[in-house]
Design an enzyme around this catalytic site. Structure first.
Site, PDB file in Angstrom:
ATOM      1  N   TYR A  24       0.807  -1.223   0.000  1.00  8.08           N
ATOM      2  CA  TYR A  24       0.000   0.000   0.000  1.00  8.08           C
ATOM      3  C   TYR A  24       0.842   1.275   0.000  1.00  8.08           C
ATOM      4  CZ  TYR A  24      -3.583  -3.326   1.545  1.00  8.08           C
ATOM      5  OH  TYR A  24      -4.434  -4.393   1.644  1.00  8.08           O
ATOM      6  N   ASN A  78      -9.732   1.945   8.066  1.00 10.38           N
ATOM      7  CA  ASN A  78     -11.079   2.039   8.646  1.00 10.38           C
ATOM      8  C   ASN A  78     -11.106   1.838  10.152  1.00 10.38           C
ATOM      9  OD1 ASN A  78     -10.489  -0.663   8.618  1.00 10.38           O
ATOM     10  ND2 ASN A  78     -12.456  -1.324   7.770  1.00 10.38           N
ATOM     11  N   ASP A 103      -6.437  11.599   2.529  1.00 10.86           N
ATOM     12  CA  ASP A 103      -6.707  11.716   1.097  1.00 10.86           C
ATOM     13  C   ASP A 103      -8.169  12.107   0.869  1.00 10.86           C
ATOM     14  OD1 ASP A 103      -7.121   8.899   2.104  1.00 10.86           O
ATOM     15  OD2 ASP A 103      -8.107   8.719   0.164  1.00 10.86           O
ATOM     16  N   ASN A 124     -13.665   6.658   5.560  1.00  7.46           N
ATOM     17  CA  ASN A 124     -13.715   5.688   6.650  1.00  7.46           C
ATOM     18  C   ASN A 124     -12.707   5.982   7.756  1.00  7.46           C
ATOM     19  OD1 ASN A 124     -15.833   4.174   5.591  1.00  7.46           O
ATOM     20  ND2 ASN A 124     -14.470   2.884   4.382  1.00  7.46           N
TER      21      ASN A 124
END
Length: 208
Positions: A24, A78, A103, A124
């Site tokens: 990621y 989240n 973001d 989230n």
């Protein structure tokens, strides 16, 4: 006068949101981590000490003589609040003294938006922080990542930047770091006035 100038609303915790793991690292969703890394790179070596606290990478130091903590939650996006709220309790930091970098698909790539509080806007990470802090009264810096045209939302936020988009992203990360420094030096109101407007277009040497 901006209340943060007299210390009543000064930022003492900066949180960059993202997902842990190498897969990621370069994604749009991880721009909060990227801005934190840019900030740390701009400070003198040894200014901040890293530790593992509250399921996070935490960097503790001082800015202009006052304690400052930078946090990168490792809970996945989240569940960000599960890291932010415990650290706030441990350090006795009120929501008003927190700045979250996140973001934003609703902002064009290259744009920034500073706000003193507000709802999650469907993000989230922000939603989790609001739930765990039981407050919307924390500051946030939204970093525009553009909106998906063909990809689904999940695929889009987990994708990276290429070509001209990568150039624009590097520029907005640099600008975001400057916005955070402006918040720390001059307060939210001053930074909002300077950085919420669209940036001046950059003229590149290879352009006609």
């Amino acid at each position: 006068m901006d209340s943060s100038r007299d210390g009543s609303n000064a930022i003492s915790l900066i949180v960059g949101l993202g997902n842990p793991g190498a897969e990621y690292a370069a994604s749009r969703h991880n721009c909060g981590f990227t801005v934190i890394e840019k900030l740390l790179a701009g400070f003198p070596a040894g200014r901040f000490e890293e530790s593992s606290v509250a399921q996070s990478r935490v960097f503790s130091g001082k800015f202009r003589g006052k304690p400052l903590t930078l946090q990168m939650p490792l809970t996945f996006m989240n569940l960000s609040g599960k890291a932010v709220a415990p650290l706030c309790r441990k350090l006795e930091i009120a929501p008003e003294n927190v700045l979250v970098i996140v973001d934003d698909m609703d902002l064009p790539l290259g744009r920034l938006r500073l706000r003193k509080n507000g709802a999650s806007g469907g993000h989230n990470g922000l939603k989790s922080i609001i739930e765990e802090l039981q407050s919307e009264k924390f500051n946030r810096l939204r970093v525009g990542i553009g909106h998906p045209e063909k990809k689904g939302v999940v695929d889009f936020v987990l994708s990276g930047f290429e070509g001209e988009e990568k150039v624009l992203f590097d520029e907005v990360v640099e600008r975001a770091a400057k916005a955070v420094q402006c918040v720390l030096k001059a307060g939210m109101a001053t930074a909002m006035n300077e950085f919420n407007a669209a940036p001046e277009p950059v003229v590149r040497e290879n352009q006609p």
